[in-house]
Design an enzyme around this catalytic site. Sequence first.
Site, PDB file in Angstrom:
ATOM      1  N   LYS A   1      45.589  43.177  37.904  1.00 44.58           N
ATOM      2  CA  LYS A   1      44.203  44.011  38.432  1.00 44.58           C
ATOM      3  C   LYS A   1      44.488  43.934  40.177  1.00 44.58           C
ATOM      4  CE  LYS A   1      41.514  42.929  34.665  1.00 44.58           C
ATOM      5  NZ  LYS A   1      42.404  41.560  33.812  1.00 44.58           N
TER       6      LYS A   1
ATOM      7  N   CYS B   1      38.028  38.873  29.397  1.00 42.58           N
ATOM      8  CA  CYS B   1      38.685  39.648  28.032  1.00 42.58           C
ATOM      9  C   CYS B   1      38.534  39.002  26.966  1.00 42.58           C
ATOM     10  CB  CYS B   1      40.333  39.626  28.513  1.00 42.58           C
ATOM     11  SG  CYS B   1      41.241  38.034  28.657  1.00 42.58           S
TER      12      CYS B   1
HETATM   13  C1  LIG Z   1      41.729  36.273  33.300  1.00 41.17           C
HETATM   14  S1  LIG Z   1      42.846  35.390  34.270  1.00 41.17           S
HETATM   15  C2  LIG Z   1      42.906  36.591  35.521  1.00 41.17           C
HETATM   16  C3  LIG Z   1      43.796  37.873  35.464  1.00 41.17           C
HETATM   17  C4  LIG Z   1      44.167  38.749  36.425  1.00 41.17           C
HETATM   18  N1  LIG Z   1      42.987  39.273  37.147  1.00 41.17           N
HETATM   19  C5  LIG Z   1      44.946  40.015  36.399  1.00 41.17           C
HETATM   20  O1  LIG Z   1      44.599  41.004  35.981  1.00 41.17           O
HETATM   21  O2  LIG Z   1      46.336  39.726  36.317  1.00 41.17           O
HETATM   22  C6  LIG Z   1      41.794  34.111  35.263  1.00 41.17           C
HETATM   23  C7  LIG Z   1      42.717  33.488  36.298  1.00 41.17           C
HETATM   24  O3  LIG Z   1      41.772  32.889  36.937  1.00 41.17           O
HETATM   25  C8  LIG Z   1      42.475  31.579  37.370  1.00 41.17           C
HETATM   26  N2  LIG Z   1      41.669  30.491  37.744  1.00 41.17           N
HETATM   27  C9  LIG Z   1      41.136  29.548  37.033  1.00 41.17           C
HETATM   28  N3  LIG Z   1      40.292  28.696  37.595  1.00 41.17           N
HETATM   29  C10 LIG Z   1      39.986  29.229  39.079  1.00 41.17           C
HETATM   30  C11 LIG Z   1      39.255  28.957  40.092  1.00 41.17           C
HETATM   31  N4  LIG Z   1      38.746  27.750  40.117  1.00 41.17           N
HETATM   32  N5  LIG Z   1      39.579  29.567  41.309  1.00 41.17           N
HETATM   33  C12 LIG Z   1      40.404  30.733  41.413  1.00 41.17           C
HETATM   34  N6  LIG Z   1      41.254  31.146  40.280  1.00 41.17           N
HETATM   35  C13 LIG Z   1      41.042  30.344  39.092  1.00 41.17           C
HETATM   36  C14 LIG Z   1      43.307  31.342  36.532  1.00 41.17           C
HETATM   37  O4  LIG Z   1      44.644  30.442  36.802  1.00 41.17           O
HETATM   38  C15 LIG Z   1      43.912  32.761  35.900  1.00 41.17           C
HETATM   39  O5  LIG Z   1      44.951  32.885  36.290  1.00 41.17           O
END
Ligand SMILES: C[S@@+](CC[C@H](N)C(=O)[O-])C[C@H]1O[C@@H](n2cnc3c(N)ncnc32)[C@H](O)[C@@H]1O
Length: 467
Positions: A288, A403
């Site tokens: 994204k 998602c």
């Molecule tokens: C649903 S994925 C995001 C997908 C991404 N937006 C894409 O389209 O490629 C959620 C992401 O949030 C990250 N995440 C988890 N906890 C987090 C935090 N406290 N701060 C920032 N990112 C975090 C995870 O490692 C993961 O990569």
Amino acid sequence: MPMAEPRRTPAAAPRGRPPGKTSRLDPARVAALETLKVVRVDQGYANLVLPAVISHFSLETRDAAFTTELVSGTLRLRGTYDAIVGACSDRPVSKIEGKVLDALRLGVHQLLSMRVPPHAAISTTVDLVSAKGGSGAGKFANAVLRKVSQNDLATWIELIVPVETTPPLRYAEIAYSHPGWIISELKQALGDEELYDLLAADNERPKVTLVARPGRSTREELPGEPTAYSPYGVVLEAGAPSSVPAVAQGRAGVQDEGSQLVATALAAAEVKGADRAWVDLCAGPGGKSALLAGLADQRGASLVAIEAQHHRSRLVRRSLKGASGVTGVLTADGTAPPLRPSSVDRVLVDAPCTGLGALRRRPEARWRRRPDDLLTLVLLQRRLLSAALDLVRPGGVVLYATCSPVLAETSEVVHSVLQHRKDVVLENAEDLLPMVPNCAGKLPGTVQLWPHRHGTDAMFMALIRKT
Ligand SMILES: C[S@@+](CC[C@H](N)C(=O)[O-])C[C@H]1O[C@@H](n2cnc3c(N)ncnc32)[C@H](O)[C@@H]1O
């Protein structure tokens, strides 16, 4: 009550060799079995393990497609197949050794959902089991699979869970191969009427969708039909995405249409005054972010991508390589982002979630997730959304997305965060996607996409404005 349509795989021509001492193991099937082992033992993700295994076995395109279908189909329909194996075995499924059960599941998938002739499906599976577990295990597999081959999939389902006499949840678990707790969560979010359509859609092989990154490629240069709703997508007709030059060069990417719509929706929100600073708070692996960076650049804005995990922020950097409209990629905790409060015009919170809206693409996820995961995720989701609202300036917007359609991590997170703040309002996210019909979420104003309705992952979106 409707029944899942047995899936047929048109590409699978007769394969395999007649049984016999001289038959050699089929590399495509060995590759599938190895992949299942990594998924089961090492908690691997099939979509990440498969390319490595396919390359290790040097499989050509047709064999690679066969292995991919074997693995993905077997993982998706595991619940149904295990019930059938149980009905055909003299021992409970829980007592069957892991590697033998993996091979049996592959055999059942070939027998009941692919156009593999029964003798080939049985003999190649028996060869595999004998090679990995000895001749006794091979005989056991032969006996089980011969029984399995006596009925088609629909008949087995009717025999094991007769629709008239089986409680609906149990029926859905077996006929549609989903754990009961997931069915209950999906039912709460969607209601009864379309539930079986959704469960069936989760068992379909998803189309591969490409995204043209704005300013770097156009969808006219991508092979395939334009997507129904996203102005940047095409559905790839055939072949590997990496063979498309724009994808190989990073000017386009592979991205579900629902994810494209999330980035499109954030960019479509009206923001009065300056609109220069955009943040993607949970950016890894960067799909994204790459679309948002292109959209930001077209408006003279610039994106900061934040991701908590080092290896995932590396993936974000890779995905943004060559992109304009990027201020930086930060490895940081999004619940305490290293940016000035009230300094940002638009924030995307694509929160870590159960992923239960993307079961088509993550075939093993339904068996790995546990109800307990929800509690931990919901707490994190609330903190991330609150941090995003602190980050955005008055008049700016936050798009909260998952998602997953599960109410606890969608509407309820939004509701509970909004309840505790007086400086934000929930706006109508449906207005951001006028081209998408029938997408209202349970909480008024929110959006919920569905695989069976929109052909996308089940993305949730809520638009919140700081007042
Ligand atoms: C649903 S994925 C995001 C997908 C991404 N937006 C894409 O389209 O490629 C959620 C992401 O949030 C990250 N995440 C988890 N906890 C987090 C935090 N406290 N701060 C920032 N990112 C975090 C995870 O490692 C993961 O990569």
